[in-house]
Scaffold this motif. Structure first.
Motif, mmCIF file in Angstrom:
data_model
loop_
_atom_site.group_PDB
_atom_site.id
_atom_site.type_symbol
_atom_site.label_atom_id
_atom_site.label_comp_id
_atom_site.label_asym_id
_atom_site.label_seq_id
_atom_site.Cartn_x
_atom_site.Cartn_y
_atom_site.Cartn_z
ATOM 1 N N TYR A 189 18.640 22.622 30.315
ATOM 2 C CA TYR A 189 18.628 23.683 31.068
ATOM 3 C C TYR A 189 18.494 25.068 30.163
ATOM 4 O O TYR A 189 18.178 26.159 30.830
ATOM 5 C CB TYR A 189 19.843 23.704 31.883
ATOM 6 N N LEU A 190 18.416 24.983 28.921
ATOM 7 C CA LEU A 190 18.499 26.268 28.087
ATOM 8 C C LEU A 190 17.255 26.549 27.412
ATOM 9 O O LEU A 190 16.801 27.335 27.009
ATOM 10 C CB LEU A 190 19.759 25.953 27.128
ATOM 11 N N ALA A 247 24.591 29.319 36.841
ATOM 12 C CA ALA A 247 25.086 30.270 37.829
ATOM 13 C C ALA A 247 24.168 31.785 38.002
ATOM 14 O O ALA A 247 24.380 32.264 38.905
ATOM 15 C CB ALA A 247 26.320 30.801 37.054
ATOM 16 N N GLU A 248 23.442 32.001 36.903
ATOM 17 C CA GLU A 248 22.522 33.065 37.107
ATOM 18 C C GLU A 248 21.216 32.887 37.868
ATOM 19 O O GLU A 248 20.731 33.739 38.352
ATOM 20 C CB GLU A 248 22.193 33.647 35.546
ATOM 21 N N GLU A 249 20.825 31.417 37.993
ATOM 22 C CA GLU A 249 19.941 31.263 38.671
ATOM 23 C C GLU A 249 19.765 31.637 39.970
ATOM 24 O O GLU A 249 20.440 31.010 40.979
ATOM 25 C CB GLU A 249 19.515 29.807 38.676
ATOM 26 N N ALA A 260 24.839 26.648 29.303
ATOM 27 C CA ALA A 260 24.117 25.811 30.148
ATOM 28 C C ALA A 260 24.460 26.280 31.778
ATOM 29 O O ALA A 260 23.841 26.451 32.765
ATOM 30 C CB ALA A 260 24.013 24.593 30.099
ATOM 31 N N LEU A 261 25.840 26.079 31.835
ATOM 32 C CA LEU A 261 26.735 26.613 33.031
ATOM 33 C C LEU A 261 26.464 27.926 33.595
ATOM 34 O O LEU A 261 26.296 28.470 34.627
ATOM 35 C CB LEU A 261 28.094 26.316 32.961
ATOM 36 N N ALA A 284 23.088 20.228 39.260
ATOM 37 C CA ALA A 284 23.069 20.666 37.890
ATOM 38 C C ALA A 284 24.497 21.083 37.254
ATOM 39 O O ALA A 284 24.334 20.418 35.991
ATOM 40 C CB ALA A 284 22.256 22.124 37.818
ATOM 41 N N ARG A 285 25.457 21.425 37.735
ATOM 42 C CA ARG A 285 26.658 21.651 36.795
ATOM 43 C C ARG A 285 27.235 20.316 36.993
ATOM 44 O O ARG A 285 27.654 20.104 35.503
ATOM 45 C CB ARG A 285 27.511 22.249 37.948
#
Length: 127
Positions: free
Chosen positions: A83-84, A56-58, A51-52, A69-70
């Motif tokens: 998130y996944l 990070a990729e968003e 999920a992290l 979110a983190r």
């Protein structure tokens, strides 16, 4: 509990005959698909890490939202799962279908597979 909603305002008009094709806004053109899943978290670290990574990729996520979110993912596995999981992935490859709106949420639950409340199908005693 976390809920996310995405909308796609574009609709495609299909060719062919039939009432649904003649009136793009007719109820026959839209179907509400509901699915309920219960998942067991087998590796919290792996779930949170994935999920992290997704956060990070968003590319389009504002920094303040990314920080929130983190933090949420670190505190709660249900947030990490939310998130996944993306409903767009469920129907993205289905021919003749365009997802126009989706919402989803995840939350912790007390699950007992033997309890009546978790039966997916009701039995008809009159058969």
């Amino acid at each position: 509990m976390s809920a996310t909603q995405k909308e796609n305002p574009q609709t495609r008009e299909g060719g062919g005959s039939g009432v649904a094709d003649e009136n793009p806004a007719s109820p026959e053109r839209f179907i509400r698909l509901q699915a309920e899943l219960v998942v067991q978290i087998t590796d919290t670290g792996q779930l949170r890490s994935a999920a992290l990574g997704r956060i990070a990729e968003e590319e389009h996520m504002p920094d303040d939202e990314r920080t929130h979110a983190r933090d949420a993912v670190q505190r709660d596995e249900a947030e990490a799962l939310a998130y996944l999981v993306d409903p767009f992935d469920l129907v993205g490859e289905v021919p003749g279908v365009e997802l126009v709106q989706a919402s989803w949420s995840s939350a912790h639950t007390d699950y007992d597979p033997d309890a009546e409340e978790w039966e997916l199908y009701e039995e008809d005693d009159e058969r």
